[in-house]
Design a protein around this motif. Structure first.
Motif, PDB file in Angstrom:
ATOM      1  N   HIS A   1       0.738  -1.071   0.243  1.00 55.36           N
ATOM      2  CA  HIS A   1       0.002  -0.196   0.425  1.00 55.36           C
ATOM      3  C   HIS A   1       0.919   1.445   0.139  1.00 55.36           C
ATOM      4  CE1 HIS A   1      -2.821   2.535   1.303  1.00 55.36           C
ATOM      5  NE2 HIS A   1      -4.156   1.622   1.055  1.00 55.36           N
ATOM      6  N   ALA A   2       1.949   1.305   0.808  1.00 57.82           N
ATOM      7  CA  ALA A   2       2.834   2.228   1.391  1.00 57.82           C
ATOM      8  C   ALA A   2       3.495   3.152  -0.194  1.00 57.82           C
ATOM      9  CB  ALA A   2       3.697   1.916   2.261  1.00 57.82           C
ATOM     10  N   MET A   3       3.876   1.490  -0.690  1.00 58.38           N
ATOM     11  CA  MET A   3       5.081   1.178  -2.248  1.00 58.38           C
ATOM     12  C   MET A   3       3.168   1.659  -3.115  1.00 58.38           C
ATOM     13  SD  MET A   3       7.799  -1.478  -2.111  1.00 58.38           S
ATOM     14  CE  MET A   3       6.748  -2.872  -1.653  1.00 58.38           C
ATOM     15  N   LEU A   4       2.433   1.686  -3.501  1.00 58.35           N
ATOM     16  CA  LEU A   4       2.464   1.964  -4.166  1.00 58.35           C
ATOM     17  C   LEU A   4       1.841   2.989  -4.448  1.00 58.35           C
ATOM     18  CD1 LEU A   4      -1.094  -0.413  -4.572  1.00 58.35           C
ATOM     19  CD2 LEU A   4      -0.126   0.490  -6.168  1.00 58.35           C
ATOM     20  N   ALA A   5       1.849   3.903  -3.560  1.00 58.91           N
ATOM     21  CA  ALA A   5       1.593   5.513  -2.897  1.00 58.91           C
ATOM     22  C   ALA A   5       3.003   6.667  -3.681  1.00 58.91           C
ATOM     23  CB  ALA A   5       1.679   6.322  -1.832  1.00 58.91           C
ATOM     24  N   GLY A   6       3.897   5.483  -4.072  1.00 54.43           N
ATOM     25  CA  GLY A   6       4.859   6.680  -5.364  1.00 54.43           C
ATOM     26  C   GLY A   6       4.607   5.939  -6.524  1.00 54.43           C
ATOM     27  N   THR A   7       3.676   5.575  -6.263  1.00 56.15           N
ATOM     28  CA  THR A   7       3.460   5.171  -8.404  1.00 56.15           C
ATOM     29  C   THR A   7       2.499   6.363  -8.980  1.00 56.15           C
ATOM     30  OG1 THR A   7       1.911   3.267  -8.450  1.00 56.15           O
ATOM     31  CG2 THR A   7       4.346   3.085  -8.346  1.00 56.15           C
ATOM     32  N   ASP A   8       1.513   6.108  -9.640  1.00 55.76           N
ATOM     33  CA  ASP A   8       0.553   7.060 -10.537  1.00 55.76           C
ATOM     34  C   ASP A   8      -1.346   6.113 -10.109  1.00 55.76           C
ATOM     35  OD1 ASP A   8       2.249   8.626 -11.446  1.00 55.76           O
ATOM     36  OD2 ASP A   8       2.539   7.043 -13.826  1.00 55.76           O
ATOM     37  N   VAL A   9      -0.613   4.902  -9.279  1.00 55.63           N
ATOM     38  CA  VAL A   9      -2.010   4.189  -9.656  1.00 55.63           C
ATOM     39  C   VAL A   9      -2.009   4.435  -7.534  1.00 55.63           C
ATOM     40  CG1 VAL A   9      -3.143   1.919  -8.725  1.00 55.63           C
ATOM     41  CG2 VAL A   9      -1.322   2.370 -10.569  1.00 55.63           C
ATOM     42  N   ALA A  10      -3.323   4.976  -7.291  1.00 53.94           N
ATOM     43  CA  ALA A  10      -3.712   5.287  -5.841  1.00 53.94           C
ATOM     44  C   ALA A  10      -3.983   4.239  -5.315  1.00 53.94           C
ATOM     45  CB  ALA A  10      -5.031   5.919  -6.297  1.00 53.94           C
ATOM     46  N   PRO A  11      -3.272   3.835  -4.048  1.00 55.83           N
ATOM     47  CA  PRO A  11      -3.673   3.070  -3.251  1.00 55.83           C
ATOM     48  C   PRO A  11      -4.747   2.883  -2.989  1.00 55.83           C
ATOM     49  CG  PRO A  11      -1.636   4.341  -1.889  1.00 55.83           C
ATOM     50  CD  PRO A  11      -2.735   5.398  -3.088  1.00 55.83           C
ATOM     51  N   PRO A  12      -5.245   1.532  -2.761  1.00 50.64           N
ATOM     52  CA  PRO A  12      -7.004   1.849  -2.497  1.00 50.64           C
ATOM     53  C   PRO A  12      -7.373   1.814  -0.738  1.00 50.64           C
ATOM     54  CG  PRO A  12      -5.853  -0.507  -2.575  1.00 50.64           C
ATOM     55  CD  PRO A  12      -4.638   0.369  -2.658  1.00 50.64           C
ATOM     56  N   GLN A  13      -8.685   1.741  -0.206  1.00 48.80           N
ATOM     57  CA  GLN A  13      -8.679   1.777   1.683  1.00 48.80           C
ATOM     58  C   GLN A  13      -9.155   0.357   1.262  1.00 48.80           C
ATOM     59  OE1 GLN A  13      -8.551   5.265   2.622  1.00 48.80           O
ATOM     60  NE2 GLN A  13     -10.233   4.188   3.676  1.00 48.80           N
ATOM     61  N   LEU A  14      -8.544   0.151   2.369  1.00 50.70           N
ATOM     62  CA  LEU A  14      -8.255  -1.626   3.426  1.00 50.70           C
ATOM     63  C   LEU A  14      -9.553  -1.664   4.536  1.00 50.70           C
ATOM     64  CD1 LEU A  14      -4.587  -2.696   1.600  1.00 50.70           C
ATOM     65  CD2 LEU A  14      -6.504  -2.946   0.827  1.00 50.70           C
ATOM     66  N   ASP A  15     -10.034  -0.749   5.078  1.00 43.50           N
ATOM     67  CA  ASP A  15     -10.341  -0.730   6.091  1.00 43.50           C
ATOM     68  C   ASP A  15     -11.808  -0.754   6.013  1.00 43.50           C
ATOM     69  OD1 ASP A  15     -10.888   1.487   5.449  1.00 43.50           O
ATOM     70  OD2 ASP A  15      -9.556   2.681   7.662  1.00 43.50           O
ATOM     71  N   GLU A  16     -12.110  -1.266   5.012  1.00 44.44           N
ATOM     72  CA  GLU A  16     -14.013  -1.519   4.815  1.00 44.44           C
ATOM     73  C   GLU A  16     -14.666  -2.855   4.759  1.00 44.44           C
ATOM     74  OE1 GLU A  16     -13.488   2.699   2.662  1.00 44.44           O
ATOM     75  OE2 GLU A  16     -13.910   1.697   0.820  1.00 44.44           O
ATOM     76  N   PHE A  17     -13.931  -3.230   5.858  1.00 45.24           N
ATOM     77  CA  PHE A  17     -14.724  -5.075   5.766  1.00 45.24           C
ATOM     78  C   PHE A  17     -15.252  -4.943   6.865  1.00 45.24           C
ATOM     79  CE2 PHE A  17     -14.352  -9.260   6.001  1.00 45.24           C
ATOM     80  CZ  PHE A  17     -14.704 -10.158   5.405  1.00 45.24           C
TER      81      PHE A  17
END
Length: 199
Positions: free
Chosen positions: A155-171
């Motif tokens: 999730h943190a590494m995605l923040a350094g790309t062009d792809v937005a990290p998704p929410q992972l706490d909506e379960f």
């Protein structure tokens, strides 16, 4: 209703694990191959593909051990060759996502068999320098925490790309069902199926 509440909670944890993997890998599938395979990122494993490969192979290893114990079989005699011979066996996100889906389905199926009465049964795993023995409960909680730990790194590494990290706490929250409805539809699940026996 309190019967088998801990087993049902672990079952929900297996569903949460599959859901979070699905949501995270859907985001990662938007990366191009270069970004997916890059190994110059800051994390424990220095790449998104490397970390996701560790997630799936570690889960395969633990799920194999859990099912072996349930079937009365001995620990895997050559687990290193079976699960860790190649550091990153899945070169593409598509191949990795399929492997993760398969392992997630096996973990959910395993948790479907559990009752509170069997959670203290011992699971044995061979390690390079020791024999590990833990109860089913401890091993499952460890596995689920391990997955959360490394998903956070992706999730943190995605923040350094062009792809937005998704929410992972909506379960878990009942009021957030609409926020996971698309994911559940993609996974072929219903709220009733996932939360069976839990209020």
């Amino acid at each position: 209703m309190t019967e088998n509440r801990l087993a049902r909670h672990l079952r929900a944890g297996a569903y949460n694990n599959a859901w979070a993997n699905h949501r995270l890998l859907r985001a990662c599938s938007e990366l191009d191959q270069e970004a997916f395979a890059a190994t110059d990122r800051t994390s424990f494993f220095p790449g998104i593909g490397l970390t996701l490969n560790h997630l799936v192979t570690a889960q395969q290893f633990y799920v194999d051990a859990l099912w072996r114990q349930a079937r009365g079989q001995p620990p895997h005699p050559d687990y290193r060759a079976a699960f860790f011979a190649v550091p990153a066996p899945y070169a593409t996100c598509a191949a990795l996502w399929q492997a993760q889906r398969d392992s997630d389905a096996q973990l959910i199926a395993y948790c479907d068999t559990l009752t509170d009465a069997v959670l203290d049964e011992e699971v044995t795993i061979l390690r390079p320098d020791q024999v590990q023995r833990d109860t089913r409960e401890r091993l499952l909680v460890h596995l689920l925490q391990h997955q959360v730990h490394h998903r956070g790194q992706v999730h943190a590494m995605l923040a350094g790309t062009d792809v937005a990290p998704p929410q992972l706490d909506e379960f878990y929250a009942s009021g957030e069902a609409p926020l996971r409805a698309q994911d559940f539809a993609e996974l072929g699940w219903t709220e009733e199926q996932v939360w069976q026996g839990l209020r």
